[in-house]
Design a protein around this motif. Structure first.
Motif, PDB file in Angstrom:
ATOM      1  N   LYS A   1     -10.880  -3.336  -5.809  1.00 60.79           N
ATOM      2  CA  LYS A   1     -12.855  -2.962  -5.884  1.00 60.79           C
ATOM      3  C   LYS A   1     -12.588  -2.105  -4.144  1.00 60.79           C
ATOM      4  CE  LYS A   1     -14.031  -5.507  -9.442  1.00 60.79           C
ATOM      5  NZ  LYS A   1     -15.075  -6.146  -9.721  1.00 60.79           N
TER       6      LYS A   1
ATOM      7  N   HIS B   1     -13.160   1.138  -8.308  1.00 65.04           N
ATOM      8  CA  HIS B   1     -14.788   1.345  -8.118  1.00 65.04           C
ATOM      9  C   HIS B   1     -14.844   0.888  -6.444  1.00 65.04           C
ATOM     10  CE1 HIS B   1     -14.449  -1.805 -12.163  1.00 65.04           C
ATOM     11  NE2 HIS B   1     -13.384  -1.153 -11.438  1.00 65.04           N
TER      12      HIS B   1
ATOM     13  N   GLU C   1     -15.389   4.221 -11.345  1.00 65.56           N
ATOM     14  CA  GLU C   1     -16.784   3.753 -10.729  1.00 65.56           C
ATOM     15  C   GLU C   1     -17.277   3.918  -9.882  1.00 65.56           C
ATOM     16  OE1 GLU C   1     -17.967  -0.154 -12.230  1.00 65.56           O
ATOM     17  OE2 GLU C   1     -17.762   0.138 -14.258  1.00 65.56           O
TER      18      GLU C   1
END
Length: 904
Positions: free
Chosen positions: A826, A853, A873
């Motif tokens: 992330k 992400h 994402e």
């Protein structure tokens, strides 16, 4: 041999009864409370031995049952009087060493009179009970012999969580049903029902299917699993499915609103829903649920497990396929039995036993639960005589198959240790299919003195050993979807739950399955569920004054439990465990001090602001949970007096700004999930943590006023066996490096979170590779560069960066070796990041990366190629990131099952 067994049994009872008689005579002749209490401890040991042996008899007539009940009452009363005496002695010792003594003298002359009067009454009641039992001692001496007990045998195998035999053909067939999208069918959702009697392994088969990679890949949208149980409530099921779909708690009571949100969440998606353990035969209830679930895309499936053919039939005919789960073949059942009885390699050395085992397996009728249970039981001995006694047991004469399986389970239960029996039957306090948490269950065992410290092992370690053994013997089932086994949810097979209820009898009462009318004065453990018992006056009207466990199973957002705490604190004086989770409690009365036996107090998810000082008088208290009391602003100043405390759970999200000083006096403290470092007058210094032997998870939060930054190089966390550490700085000051250096963790650490770190430098322990076991790292810093060691961590699976001042990710990030085990990355709120350099060997640098992400990285313009990704994402980034992703060939060779994108 049979004569020898009868003689041994008769000898056992004659010996134990003789000891009871002898103790009775000594008690009558003995003067002095202390001496009598010592004899009571001997009496308790012998009484427990008699109880355990009587319970293992194959059949018990009414007279024996009544005497057994009296023996159990005697054991409970003995525990109460011994605990009362020891508690008062402990209180006297503690108060004589504290500043509280001048204020409140527990052993003033008046209180001495009260103490002597009460302890005298308790001793008198004990001696009268013993006398009454001994008048009927002939009943014990005339009991029929039980089966011989297994001789000791060394356990040498690890816990086997999921041993499956003979289900591969059925698994393949059901997998094919799930992934087959029949174009000729007009139905949006198809139902597949696995049907079979208890113990055949319906849930196990469903789990095998659910976890199959082809099934997970086929249903790219949600795959969901929910346990239904006996009560089929469409609203509750819809709410559960909505929570699984959205991965968020649903606090909605209106069924129409829940339905609307669920239809929106599932609309157009091909989903898989498993409804485990369904009993509902009401067509209307099923139609209500089905009407909501048909909103999914064509090809959606519902997999049902049930004991009843009628359940599958009411789900419709054209769109329902029923699979009758098969009994295991003799060879598969024998293989399963062998796995649990011998492990992998030992059976060949015991051919005589395997011949007997083969005959036992034939009588199991292909039921895996029976084979596993008997195999686990017989693993404890290599005595052929004992194996033969199991083969010749009268349980095989039962005609009803489920009753036969239940009798097999009873056979396995009888050979458990007394501790394990108590721990297992405690599960009957919960409703069927209710997910129990392993760590909380063990604490409740300890609070009720089922488990205690012995030798070099503390109570929690012994509790874990008992738990693991019960799992290995299939008395408990571990949640196979839980990453951390220490906090795993566990359940009980329905038949195991039936067994636990039959063995616990009058002592346990739960509102989900019992009526108020059956509550007895001698109930010892009681649990209430929201909606099942709206008015607690019905309970207290029955006067179960001997309660040791009082537990509410309320949702976190509920405040519907009608309960008068003053009544609880004044009447239920023998309580060992009190769980008032989610009951909407705002204030705790000072009269809580009456609960002198209390070991476990769970006040999780209430609205308490201040705890009364009197709570520190609970000298036996071991576990105090105050988590998610958002209004909590103050702890008792004399918290350090609670020297038996083993866990103080505060969790974050409250108004506390400090913890009172004196924490270092809590030498038994093992778990402190939250510590607030503050310079406030009366606040506990962070140095007080140094000598505490903490373990588990810990958050250290520095208050806004914190300035005392140095611990003089003490390395205060080095002796803490922590698996997760979160350090939250206050975002200001130049002392962060020194403090972080002093907070150097033990090498056992697996998860590290650091937030609001502002120093431009990292301490030595982060620059060098000193945490080889790390699997998860979260950094929220303003340091301008990435610390070097993370690229060398071979076990690292999850990594989150939220760091200001970094413009480029390249070789300084991944190095030459990359991240061999990294599965999830992330990048969050990295406003300055512009480039993530492309490399020709990126697939070698991140060979295991599945999740990426990218959140609020507005200036990021380049990314590498990551062909192993499955989930991507990109949220709140600039529009240009889409073209840079395309140009960088991020998707080259990638099979992405989830792609979410929201850009400015």
């Amino acid at each position: 041999m049979a004569g020898a067994l009868v003689g041994a049994t008769a000898g056992f009872f004659a010996n134990k009864v003789a000891i009871l008689v002898e103790l009775d005579e000594k008690l009558k002749a003995m003067a002095g409370t202390k001496r009598k209490i010592e004899k009571f401890k001997e009496l308790l040991t012998n009484t427990d031995s008699v109880i355990q042996n009587v319970e293992s008899r194959p059949s018990i007539n009414p007279d024996v049952k009544e005497l057994l009940k009296k023996l159990k009452y005697l054991a409970y009363d003995l525990e109460d009087v011994v605990d009362y005496y020891d508690t008062k002695v402990l209180q006297k010792k503690q108060r004589s060493n504290t500043a509280l003594r001048p204020v409140r003298d527990f052993f003033s002359p008046n209180n001495q009179v009260v103490f002597k009067s009460r302890i005298g009454s308790m001793i008198k009641a004990i001696t009268e009970s013993l006398e009454s039992i001994l008048l009927q001692k002939s009943i014990l001496l005339n009991l029929p012999p039980g089966m011989s007990q297994p001789s000791p045998y060394r356990e040498n195998h690890s816990r086997n969580r999921f041993v499956v035999k003979g289900r591969e053909p059925e698994k393949q067939m059901i997998v094919n049903m799930l992934i087959d999208d029949d174009e000729s069918s007009h139905d949006t959702v198809k139902v597949i029902a696995i049907v079979g009697m208890g113990g055949l392994g319906k849930t196990t088969l469903a789990q095998l299917v659910y976890n199959d990679q082809r099934v997970q890949d086929h249903f790219a949208s949600p795959t969901m699993w929910t346990v239904v149980g006996a009560e089929f409530d469409p609203a509750n099921i819809m709410k559960s499915v909505l929570e699984l779909t959205t991965e968020a708690t649903v606090n909605i009571s209106e069924i129409d609103l829940v339905r609307q949100k669920l239809e929106k969440a599932l609309s157009g998606k091909r989903f898989l829903l498993v409804l485990d353990d369904v009993w509902n035969e009401d067509q209307e209830k099923w139609d209500v649920l089905k009407a909501t679930l048909i909103c999914g895309a064509k090809g959606s499936k519902i997999l049902v497990t049930t004991r009843s053919q009628n359940v599958s039939s009411i789900m419709g005919s054209s769109n329902t396929t029923t699979h009758q789960i098969q009994q295991l073949s003799k060879d598969d059942c024998l293989s399963l039995f062998q796995q649990f009885a011998f492990g992998d390699n030992e059976a060949d050395d015991h051919q005589n036993l395997m011949e007997i085992g083969g005959k036992i397996v034939e009588k199991c009728g292909g039921v895996p639960l029976a084979a596993k249970s008997l195999g686990s039981m017989l693993r404890g001995t290599r005595d052929e005589t004992y194996w033969s006694s199991v083969l010749k047991s009268e349980i095989w004469q039962l005609r009803d198959e489920e009753q036969k399986v239940l009798a097999v389970l009873k056979l396995s239960y009888d050979v458990l240790s007394p501790q394990s029996k108590k721990c297992f039957t405690f599960g009957s306090l919960f409703p069927k299919d209710y997910p129990m948490r392993k760590d909380e269950l063990i604490k409740l065992w300890i609070a009720n003195d089922f488990v205690r410290s012995e030798g070099n092992f503390d109570a929690e370690t012994n509790g874990n050993h008992i738990f693991d053994d019960l799992v290995r013997r299939s008395f408990f089932l571990l949640d196979l979807f839980e990453d951390d086994p220490n906090v795993a949810n566990i359940t009980m097979h329905d038949l195991m739950h039936d067994l636990a209820r039959s063995e616990s009898a009058y002592a346990y009462w739960n509102s989900y399955q019992d009526s108020v009318e059956v509550i007895q004065k001698r109930a010892y453990h009681l649990q209430v569920v929201e909606g099942k018992l709206p008015d607690m006056t019905q309970v207290f009207g029955k006067k179960p004054l001997y309660l040791r466990t009082f537990m509410s199973l309320m949702p976190r957002y509920s405040s519907s439990l009608s309960i008068n705490l003053l009544e609880v604190f004044s009447k239920l004086k023998y309580l060992r465990a009190l769980d008032l989770t989610g009951c909407g409690i705002r204030k705790i009365s000072a009269s809580i001090e009456n609960l002198i036996h209390l070991r476990y107090l769970n006040l999780y998810y209430n609205t308490i602001e201040v705890l009364p000082d009197s709570i520190t008088y609970l000298s036996n208290l071991q576990y105090l949970n105050l988590g998610f009391n958002h209004e909590l602003r103050e702890l008792p100043k004399e918290l350090g007096n609670m020297q038996n405390l083993r866990e103080l759970d505060l969790v974050m999200d409250n108004r506390l700004i400090h913890i009172p000083c004196g924490l270092s006096r809590l030498t038994n403290l093992r778990s402190l999930p939250v510590f607030i470092a503050s310079d406030k007058t009366g606040a506990c210094s962070i140095r007080e943590l140094e000598d505490l032997k903490l373990q588990g998870e810990m958050i250290i939060k520095f208050s806004d006023d914190f300035k005392n930054y140095s611990c003089s190089g003490r390395k205060i966390l080095k002796n803490k066996v922590l698996n997760k550490l979160l350090i939250e700085f206050n975002g200001s000051g130049s002392y962060h490096k020194d403090m972080l250096d002093d907070l150097s963790p033990n090498t056992t650490l697996k998860k590290l979170h650091i937030s609001n770190y502002t120093s431009p430098q990292f301490p030595t322990w982060m620059k060098e590779l000193q945490l080889p076991n790390l699997v998860e790292v979260h950094l929220h810093c303003s340091c301008g560069h990435i610390p070097p060691p993370f690229r060398n961590l071979q076990s690292l699976k999850r990594l989150t960066f939220s760091m200001h001042g970094i413009t480029h990710l390249g070789a300084e990030f991944h190095g030459s070796g990359g991240f061999p085990s990294l599965q999830e990355l992330k990048l969050s709120r990295m406003d300055d990041l512009q480039e993530w350099s492309e490399s020709h060997v990126d697939d070698q640098l991140f060979p295991s990366l599945r999740w990426l992400h990218i959140f609020r990285c507005p200036n990021l313009k380049s990314t590498p190629r990551l062909p192993t990704l499955r989930h991507l994402e990109i949220l709140c980034c600039s529009q240009s990131i889409l073209s840079c992703i395309d140009n960088s060939n991020l998707f080259l060779g990638m099979k992405c099952s989830t792609f979410k994108c929201f850009v400015h």
